[in-house]
Structures are given as C-alpha cells and as structure tokens.
Design a protein around this motif. Sequence first.
Motif, short mmCIF file in Angstrom:
data_model
loop_
_atom_site.label_atom_id
_atom_site.label_comp_id
_atom_site.label_asym_id
_atom_site.label_seq_id
_atom_site.Cartn_x
_atom_site.Cartn_y
_atom_site.Cartn_z
N GLY A 124 60.40 63.62 52.39
CA GLY A 124 61.13 62.54 53.05
C GLY A 124 61.04 61.20 52.36
N VAL A 125 60.40 61.14 51.19
CA VAL A 125 60.22 59.87 50.49
C VAL A 125 60.80 59.99 49.08
CG1 VAL A 125 58.55 58.19 49.59
CG2 VAL A 125 58.14 59.31 51.78
N SER A 126 61.56 58.99 48.68
CA SER A 126 62.07 58.91 47.31
C SER A 126 61.64 57.59 46.70
CB SER A 126 63.60 59.03 47.29
OG SER A 126 64.21 57.96 48.01
N LEU B 150 61.27 54.78 49.42
CA LEU B 150 62.28 54.78 50.48
C LEU B 150 62.10 55.99 51.39
CD1 LEU B 150 65.40 53.95 48.27
CD2 LEU B 150 64.21 52.36 49.77
N ALA B 151 62.22 55.77 52.69
CA ALA B 151 62.23 56.84 53.68
C ALA B 151 63.42 56.60 54.59
CB ALA B 151 60.93 56.87 54.47
N GLU B 152 64.35 57.51 54.58
CA GLU B 152 65.59 57.38 55.35
C GLU B 152 66.29 56.06 55.03
OE1 GLU B 152 64.60 57.88 59.46
OE2 GLU B 152 64.22 60.04 59.25
N GLY B 153 66.27 55.71 53.75
CA GLY B 153 66.96 54.51 53.29
C GLY B 153 66.22 53.21 53.53
N ARG B 154 65.03 53.28 54.12
CA ARG B 154 64.26 52.08 54.43
C ARG B 154 63.08 51.96 53.47
NH1 ARG B 154 60.00 50.65 58.61
NH2 ARG B 154 59.68 52.90 58.80
N TRP C 124 52.61 54.10 57.12
CA TRP C 124 52.78 55.04 56.02
C TRP C 124 51.52 55.15 55.16
CZ3 TRP C 124 56.63 58.44 54.82
CH2 TRP C 124 57.78 58.39 55.62
#
Length: 332
Positions: A166-168, A221-225, A258
């Motif tokens: 879930g993280v980029s 980023l996680a879900e764009g945040r 996080w």
Amino acid sequence: MDWGPLTHDDAQPLADLWAAMEAEDRTGEVLGVGDVAEQLSHHLIDLAAGTLAARDDGRIAAVGYLPVRQSAEDGVHVMSLWGGVHPAYRRHGLGRRIVDWAVRTAPGLGHRAFPGVPVELQLSAHHGNPGLAALAVGAGFAPVRTFADMRRSLSDALPPLRTLPGVSIATWSPELDDGARHVRNESFRDHWGSASHTPESWAGAITGTRNFRPESSFVALAEGRVVGLLMTHFFDERSAQRGEREAWIQIIGTLKEWRGKGVAGALIAHALAAFARQGYGSAGLGVDTENPTGAVSVYGRAGFRITDRRTTYALTVVEGEPGDEARAGVHE
C-alpha cells in the motif's frame, strides 16, 4: 574594533571568516559565498537588529547572527545564536561580547515576533571546540541536548530496496510539497526543540535554498497521501573539502500512525540507491541522540555511523515590557 551590524555586502568577508574558523576548528561547517549570501537575505533575519560584527581593517573578526524563528511551540520562542570568532582574535573577549549582546537582544526581537512569549536562547558547541562550550557555561547557559552527525560511504553494500504493501515512493515534486511540509510538521511535533514550518520558512530553509536537490528528495505515498518524506541538500563547499560529493539528508519524517511499519527504512534504502546512481560518494545526516522514535538505530541499520557530536546549550530569557531589561536564567 569597529562594531556594527552585517550588511548584504558582507558575503565575501563573512565567508572568509567561516573558512578561517573551519580551518582551525574542523567542525564540518563549511560555508561558501553563496551560502552566506542566502543567510544575509533570509526572511527571518533582521540585519540591522539581529546581527553584530567586529571589524578590523576590513576583516570580520567576530560575528553574531540571531534570527527569529517562524513559530513558537509550547509557549516558548526558541532562538539560535550563530557566529564565532576568527582564530587570530580569540581569547580577547570578543566571543563573550557577542554572547552578551545576544542575551540583551533576543528578548526584543522575540517580543516583536511573539509578544509576551519567553525566549529560550540556544547555541551549539562542537565537541572539538571546548572553548565555545566553556564560553556558554560561563555566560550562564546549560547543556540541554546532544546531537550527532552520521555518515556512510555509498561504495559499501547498500540496504536492499523494500516494497511496503500500500505504499509507493515518488520523487519530490512541487505538487507534493504541501503534503511533504505537513508530514514534516506532524512527524516532528514530538521532537525536542522543533518548530513548525510555515510555507515561507519551509521554502526559505528547505525547498527554496540553493542547496536543495529535488531529484534526490523523496516522499512515501499511501492512497495518494504523503505519509513520509526524505529531503536532501548538497553543500558544494563541504563536499569539496571532503574530496567527494556528499548527499546530506536534511529531513526524514514519518507520520506517527505510520511509524514502525518500515516507511523510514524504505525511504532511506531508496534514497541511498538513487544517490549512488547520481554520482554521490557518501551520505550524511544529523540526528538528536535522544530522539524518541529510535532514529539512531534506524540509521545505524542502514549503515550510518556517528562521526561528530555537538551539544546545545540553552538560557531562558523572560521578556518584560518593551524596553525593560531582560531577566536571564539557566534553562532547567
């Protein structure tokens, strides 16, 4: 000696002073003309009221630089005194005169920025400079915190790249900057001595400085945040002295919810691999040795080792009405 404030024309003589002090003290604080010019034009410094220099036939023999801070946290406005004395002029009382000036001046500058908020004046002494430490203690300051510089070679084995569910990880861009600043402010909220960045101070200290390297700075980023960040600077004069290009990690931060999920480690591994591709020979960062998040251990696992230490000394100054004499007391 002629005493008076700095001006925008002092970039070269002030850079000469920094070079002379570094040649003597070997603290790693290497500032070129461009760095000094940025200091002199920084939006948080009032050159007329917040600087003092001693001049001897065109040479700056001693200097004090006292910027205000962009915010006051926990009911205290922390102000840091920067400066020093040319090695040829030491042990003649110039340093004590600079410190005494700062103690007198800080309350008025602080009152203008945050009326009624007490000022805590701080200065840092590298562990290789016992004279500055003695000066601080003699002026009533007390040691309150120890910081360390950590470094690692990029020619050694790098930590493996990590993929988190879930993280980029993305390279910093202007579109991500508000999120990055938010994460920095939130993640440092429980760090000792930290002050939240305004958009102006963030640009002035991080993304708008000549040393910022956007291509070497990254966000998680996680879900764009944005949930984590790693911001990198490059100091050309320091790297020239060290004989290799050093990527300096100016900020690493992760949102509290996080933490413990590997975000910081993933950012560091990603950044180190990028630094090596970009031709850097080493990487470095500064850390509070008492950081509550266990940052020293995180950096140690990534191959960083402590190379230098410095102690921060503090003195609290209670502000009365404008024009009143300040009352100073040792920070407890």
